[in-house]
Write an enzyme that holds these catalytic residues in place. Structure first.
Site, PDB file in Angstrom:
ATOM      1  N   GLU A  33       0.837  -1.208   0.000  1.00 43.05           N
ATOM      2  CA  GLU A  33       0.000   0.000   0.000  1.00 43.05           C
ATOM      3  C   GLU A  33       0.871   1.257   0.000  1.00 43.05           C
ATOM      4  OE1 GLU A  33      -4.002  -0.906   2.458  1.00 43.05           O
ATOM      5  OE2 GLU A  33      -2.155  -1.616   3.386  1.00 43.05           O
ATOM      6  N   PHE A  34       1.962   1.167   0.768  1.00 44.88           N
ATOM      7  CA  PHE A  34       2.891   2.302   0.832  1.00 44.88           C
ATOM      8  C   PHE A  34       3.471   2.583  -0.560  1.00 44.88           C
ATOM      9  CE2 PHE A  34       7.035   4.251   1.498  1.00 44.88           C
ATOM     10  CZ  PHE A  34       6.785   5.189   2.498  1.00 44.88           C
ATOM     11  N   SER A  80      33.158  19.296  21.284  1.00 47.03           N
ATOM     12  CA  SER A  80      33.150  17.878  21.674  1.00 47.03           C
ATOM     13  C   SER A  80      33.016  17.793  23.190  1.00 47.03           C
ATOM     14  CB  SER A  80      34.400  17.192  21.178  1.00 47.03           C
ATOM     15  OG  SER A  80      35.510  17.855  21.699  1.00 47.03           O
ATOM     16  N   LEU A  81      32.967  16.590  23.690  1.00 49.81           N
ATOM     17  CA  LEU A  81      32.796  16.390  25.128  1.00 49.81           C
ATOM     18  C   LEU A  81      34.106  15.916  25.714  1.00 49.81           C
ATOM     19  CD1 LEU A  81      29.461  14.391  24.955  1.00 49.81           C
ATOM     20  CD2 LEU A  81      29.737  16.718  25.801  1.00 49.81           C
ATOM     21  N   GLU A 111      22.321   9.656  28.943  1.00 52.68           N
ATOM     22  CA  GLU A 111      21.972   9.190  27.586  1.00 52.68           C
ATOM     23  C   GLU A 111      23.034   8.226  27.072  1.00 52.68           C
ATOM     24  OE1 GLU A 111      22.071  12.690  25.160  1.00 52.68           O
ATOM     25  OE2 GLU A 111      20.854  13.811  26.603  1.00 52.68           O
ATOM     26  N   LYS A 113      25.862   7.166  24.426  1.00 52.09           N
ATOM     27  CA  LYS A 113      26.778   7.855  23.523  1.00 52.09           C
ATOM     28  C   LYS A 113      26.852   7.010  22.248  1.00 52.09           C
ATOM     29  CE  LYS A 113      31.217  10.182  23.315  1.00 52.09           C
ATOM     30  NZ  LYS A 113      31.583   9.857  21.968  1.00 52.09           N
ATOM     31  N   ASP A 115      27.937   5.824  18.584  1.00 58.32           N
ATOM     32  CA  ASP A 115      29.229   5.836  17.909  1.00 58.32           C
ATOM     33  C   ASP A 115      29.041   5.894  16.389  1.00 58.32           C
ATOM     34  OD1 ASP A 115      31.916   5.775  17.560  1.00 58.32           O
ATOM     35  OD2 ASP A 115      32.151   3.635  17.941  1.00 58.32           O
ATOM     36  N   TYR A 224      19.986  14.056  19.743  1.00 56.03           N
ATOM     37  CA  TYR A 224      20.194  14.162  21.190  1.00 56.03           C
ATOM     38  C   TYR A 224      20.456  15.574  21.697  1.00 56.03           C
ATOM     39  CZ  TYR A 224      24.864  13.483  19.181  1.00 56.03           C
ATOM     40  OH  TYR A 224      25.976  13.557  18.406  1.00 56.03           O
ATOM     41  N   LYS A 287      24.510  15.011  31.054  1.00 55.40           N
ATOM     42  CA  LYS A 287      24.304  16.444  30.812  1.00 55.40           C
ATOM     43  C   LYS A 287      23.487  17.049  31.936  1.00 55.40           C
ATOM     44  CE  LYS A 287      23.992  15.598  25.834  1.00 55.40           C
ATOM     45  NZ  LYS A 287      23.059  15.343  24.733  1.00 55.40           N
ATOM     46  N   LYS A 311      33.272   6.783  28.847  1.00 54.39           N
ATOM     47  CA  LYS A 311      33.503   5.786  27.794  1.00 54.39           C
ATOM     48  C   LYS A 311      33.545   4.382  28.379  1.00 54.39           C
ATOM     49  CE  LYS A 311      35.571   7.106  24.125  1.00 54.39           C
ATOM     50  NZ  LYS A 311      35.410   7.524  22.763  1.00 54.39           N
ATOM     51  N   CYS A 406      56.393 -18.165   0.589  1.00 54.96           N
ATOM     52  CA  CYS A 406      55.027 -18.660   0.763  1.00 54.96           C
ATOM     53  C   CYS A 406      55.033 -19.938   1.616  1.00 54.96           C
ATOM     54  CB  CYS A 406      54.396 -18.938  -0.594  1.00 54.96           C
ATOM     55  SG  CYS A 406      52.749 -19.652  -0.446  1.00 54.96           S
ATOM     56  N   CYS A 409      53.744 -22.948  -0.810  1.00 49.97           N
ATOM     57  CA  CYS A 409      54.417 -23.446  -2.010  1.00 49.97           C
ATOM     58  C   CYS A 409      55.893 -23.051  -2.073  1.00 49.97           C
ATOM     59  CB  CYS A 409      53.704 -22.967  -3.267  1.00 49.97           C
ATOM     60  SG  CYS A 409      53.950 -21.217  -3.583  1.00 49.97           S
ATOM     61  N   CYS A 424      51.914 -14.051  -2.703  1.00 47.67           N
ATOM     62  CA  CYS A 424      52.611 -15.185  -3.306  1.00 47.67           C
ATOM     63  C   CYS A 424      52.324 -15.091  -4.798  1.00 47.67           C
ATOM     64  CB  CYS A 424      52.084 -16.500  -2.738  1.00 47.67           C
ATOM     65  SG  CYS A 424      52.587 -17.896  -3.762  1.00 47.67           S
ATOM     66  N   CYS A 430      50.333 -22.659  -6.556  1.00 46.15           N
ATOM     67  CA  CYS A 430      50.226 -22.561  -5.094  1.00 46.15           C
ATOM     68  C   CYS A 430      48.858 -23.104  -4.659  1.00 46.15           C
ATOM     69  CB  CYS A 430      50.415 -21.103  -4.680  1.00 46.15           C
ATOM     70  SG  CYS A 430      50.238 -20.845  -2.914  1.00 46.15           S
TER      71      CYS A 430
HETATM   72  S1  IVH Z   1      26.028  15.955  23.077  1.00 48.31           S
HETATM   73  C1  IVH Z   1      28.169  19.990  23.485  1.00 48.31           C
HETATM   74  N1  IVH Z   1      25.012  13.563  23.227  1.00 48.31           N
HETATM   75  O1  IVH Z   1      29.998  12.447  20.936  1.00 48.31           O
HETATM   76  C2  IVH Z   1      27.679  18.609  23.535  1.00 48.31           C
HETATM   77  N2  IVH Z   1      26.966  13.851  21.901  1.00 48.31           N
HETATM   78  O2  IVH Z   1      32.647  14.059  21.920  1.00 48.31           O
HETATM   79  C3  IVH Z   1      27.382  18.074  22.217  1.00 48.31           C
HETATM   80  N3  IVH Z   1      27.726  11.809  20.749  1.00 48.31           N
HETATM   81  O3  IVH Z   1      30.562  15.038  18.684  1.00 48.31           O
HETATM   82  C4  IVH Z   1      27.298  16.619  22.103  1.00 48.31           C
HETATM   83  N4  IVH Z   1      26.141  10.498  21.510  1.00 48.31           N
HETATM   84  O4  IVH Z   1      29.141  13.097  17.891  1.00 48.31           O
HETATM   85  C5  IVH Z   1      25.990  14.326  22.720  1.00 48.31           C
HETATM   86  N5  IVH Z   1      23.953  11.499  23.428  1.00 48.31           N
HETATM   87  C6  IVH Z   1      24.939  12.252  22.915  1.00 48.31           C
HETATM   88  C7  IVH Z   1      25.920  11.719  22.048  1.00 48.31           C
HETATM   89  C8  IVH Z   1      26.936  12.563  21.563  1.00 48.31           C
HETATM   90  C9  IVH Z   1      27.219  10.582  20.759  1.00 48.31           C
HETATM   91  C10 IVH Z   1      28.958  12.209  20.017  1.00 48.31           C
HETATM   92  C11 IVH Z   1      28.825  13.459  19.207  1.00 48.31           C
HETATM   93  C12 IVH Z   1      29.880  14.406  19.716  1.00 48.31           C
HETATM   94  C13 IVH Z   1      30.787  13.514  20.494  1.00 48.31           C
HETATM   95  C14 IVH Z   1      31.323  14.273  21.696  1.00 48.31           C
END
Ligand code: IVH
Length: 669
Positions: A33-34, A80-81, A111, A113, A115, A224, A287, A311, A406, A409, A424, A430
């Site tokens: 249907e979609f 970054s964090l 929350e 994190k 990757d 996030y 946070k 981490k 090798c 052989c 090789c 071989c």
């Molecule tokens: S908050 C100022 N929340 O981790 C804070 N980051 O080293 C902004 N990441 O570059 C980031 N999960 O790519 C936030 N729940 C989460 C996250 C998250 C993954 C990544 C993000 C950021 C890096 C921080």
């Protein structure tokens, strides 16, 4: 109902069903249907290009036109964090927040994190207007076209949602484990380099110049972090809950903690539970929940004082390295493998780890008998990450050296320019290379001789029955029926299925030959362009590279392959046995040279055939479909709504613009 209203209604329903499927995982209608609704919308949009919209659900399939990414400066820099690796450091963070807020009560939002790679999405009046990668934090690449193809990212926010007129939302783009594994399997079959982990795969995909590639790769995204001047709440958690209602995919695992103990509980729970998630995570993010309190705490030069990442320990074990063995693959590439005392790691017993190549081995400076650290991080195959040097002091073993000859052989190994692996070169004699080539030849996507498997191939090879793929067709029942006829039935089946493989179409025969770098797709392209094995064998580097999709690496490899007498002899024997060495009459009928040597750009919206169908027509008639207009373009196959910039460029270069009807007439269809 007016056409415009019909289009709008279909779009809004499709946005909703898309959300139900990709965000909520709870579809209300069937796939069929979609698809039907999508098809109806496509038809209306084609007939009425005046209502075109880049955020229409039809745009999620992407385009195969090459795009350039422009750089965009972030409104708020993407910081970054700072990382922590243990609970004491988390406690230190908690204390810093407490003293920074001078005793005021506070909550911490916990929350996952994720990757993947971070993305910033800008929405205006409920519509996605821009998507930008992190870049250097100050400016990133505009990847809007690619992001539009990620199904769980809303292009239009849910009706009635009380979202601010303008806001930014940040999150992580991820490739789910399942898609990652499938993608790597596919790449392996084409002998393309594998992605080391889902993060690299997601990042490589998002930066693809071709948005239809992104659409196929099934990316996911979690959001996030909401930014803007008119956010509904003071609480970060509450804002994300609101964003969930507007249509964004927000983690279900988010939680507010009021004490340090609650934070620890969250960490402990997810340290094991994360293994059941469909996407990769590498830690927890903490946070301060109140935006007002976040402002009070402020930022250092690099990261916020109100947030921190914890981490997870990559799972690591320590065990003894006993021996290094070397595996020779079908192409002759030699891979060093570490053999260790069995050790428990992330739920499985590990006793072998790949060392990839000589450079990796050298970097680790391994000695036999060393206690080595083994990790299973984002990668699936365990790897050695280091040596416990203290242990070595007591009993230094001999240095682990890469071999020069090798192991199978005895041939002297060679290293080709620009490649990390040693090879090789003894292709014809071989054993693992011979057996590997025969295994490839019989595999499902090649000749599909499913009554044979690696063990039988090994057995026949040892008994001297087969040395190359042509020998398979000489096998007789008496040779494999157990001598006394005890395996008569299976012997007959094997001989029959080998004979039946003569029906396999030419393009799969080209793949089955195992020419280096020629995967399924390249084999198809070569078969369709050269039509028979003699033409392919006679092709020059120039003939080969003229074909769309064939670069110099593949072309040179084809030339090398046919340059070897041994290979030409095998092909002759296969031909005598009846293996297909040319396209079938049926396929030949569909191919012409009408567009030979022509480079054609497809642009705009068509009504008689889809863009993909036109692409196939061009290829079947010997033409080449190219992405962007240049002085080499022969003509442009233009539908409605061709972009003004393209039109201008075509005019400037004096390139002919052909409409659908004229094109079809040219091909006499
Ligand atoms: S908050 C100022 N929340 O981790 C804070 N980051 O080293 C902004 N990441 O570059 C980031 N999960 O790519 C936030 N729940 C989460 C996250 C998250 C993954 C990544 C993000 C950021 C890096 C921080």
């Amino acid at each position: 109902m007016q056409v415009k209203e019909q289009i709008e209604q279909l779009r809004s329903e499709l946005h909703r069903h898309n959300y139900n499927y990709y965000v909520l995982n709870a579809p209300e209608i069937s796939d069929r249907e979609f698809d039907e609704m999508m098809h109806r919308l496509q038809e209306l949009e084609t007939a009425h290009p005046e209502f075109a919209d880049p955020n229409s659900p039809t745009q999620r399939v992407g385009s195969d036109l090459n795009q350039e990414f422009t750089q965009v400066v972030h409104k708020y820099p993407m910081l970054s964090l700072s990382n922590t690796y243990n609970k004491e450091e988390v406690a230190d963070f908690y204390e810093r927040v407490r003293s920074g807020l001078e005793g005021e009560p506070f909550e911490i939002c916990c929350e996952m994190k994720y990757d993947g790679l971070s993305i910033s999405l800008i929405y205006e009046h409920g519509r996605l207007v821009r998507a930008v990668t992190r870049g250097d934090g100050v400016q990133g690449d505009d990847v809007t076209q690619n992001v539009r193809t990620i199904r769980c990212i809303p292009l239009q926010l849910t009706d009635g949602g009380e979202y601010p007129d303008e806001f930014e939302i940040r999150g992580e783009i991820l490739m789910p484990w399942k898609s990652f594994e499938a993608l790597n399997e596919e790449r392996e079959s084409r002998e393309e380099p594998l992605f080391a982990n889902p993060r690299n795969a997601a990042s490589g995909t998002l930066k693809s110049k071709n948005s239809s590639v992104v659409a196929e790769r099934k990316l996911d995204a979690f959001l996030y972090y909401l930014l803007g001047e008119q956010l509904p709440f003071d609480g970060h958690f509450e804002n994300l809950e609101a964003a969930r209602k507007w249509g964004f995919k927000i983690s279900e695992g988010m939680k507010k903690a009021r004490t340090l103990q609650e934070i620890y509980d969250f960490i402990d729970y997810w340290d094991t539970e994360r293994k059941n998630l469909p996407v990769a995570t590498d830690g927890i993010v903490l946070k301060v929940n109140s935006l007002r309190q976040q402002r009070t705490l402020g930022y250092t030069a690099k990261s916020p004082r109100w947030a921190i990442a914890y981490k997870f320990q990559a799972e690591r074990a320590c065990t003894r390295l006993n021996e290094i063995t070397f595996q020779v693959g079908r192409t002759g590439a030699v891979t060093p493998v570490a053999n260790m005392d069995p050790v428990q790691l992330a739920g499985t017993v590990v006793k072998r780890a790949t060392l990839h190549n000589a450079d990796v081995m050298k970097q680790l400076d391994l000695h036999i008998g060393d206690m080595v650290y083994v990790e299973k991080g984002g990668e699936i195959i365990p790897k050695i990450v280091g040596v416990n040097l203290e242990e070595r002091q007591f009993m230094p073993g001999p240095e682990a050296k890469f071999i020069t000859h090798c192991p199978e052989c005895g041939a002297r190994l060679v290293r080709y320019e620009g490649e990390a692996a040693w090879y090789c070169p003894n292709e014809t004699a071989c054993p693992p290379q011979i057996k590997g080539r025969i295994e490839h030849f019989i595999s499902r996507k090649a000749m599909n001789i499913d009554s044979l498997g690696p063990e039988t191939i090994d057995d026949y090879y040892r008994r001297g029955l087969i040395h190359n793929v042509a020998d398979l067709y000489d096998i007789e029942i008496q040779q494999i029926n157990g001598g006394d006829g005890s395996r008569e039935k299976s012997a007959r089946k094997i001989v029959r299925s080998i004979a039946e493989s003569c029906q396999v179409p030419f393009e799969r025969v080209v793949f089955a030959l195992g020419i280096r770098f020629v995967g399924e797709i390249a084999a198809k392209t070569l078969a369709r362009n050269f039509k028979n094995i003699d033409a392919l064998a006679a092709a020059t580097l120039d003939d080969l590279t003229k074909v769309s999709g064939i670069g110099t690496v593949i072309a040179q490899s084809v030339i090398d392959f046919f340059g070897k007498e041994e290979n030409r002899k095998i092909i002759e024997r296969l031909r005598t046995k009846g293996v297909q060495m040319q396209l079938s009459e049926e396929e030949l009928g569909e191919h012409t040279d009408l567009l030979a040597g022509k480079s054609i750009v497809i642009s705009g919206v068509f009504s008689k055939h889809s863009r993909d169908e036109y692409k196939t027509m061009i290829e079947k008639n010997g033409g080449k479909n190219v992405g962007s207009i240049s002085s080499k373009t022969s003509f442009i196959l233009a539908g409605d709504n061709m972009g003004p910039a393209k039109l201008e460029k075509a005019r400037k270069l004096g390139i002919q613009i052909m409409n659908e009807d004229d094109f079809l007439q040219l091909l006499e269809v």
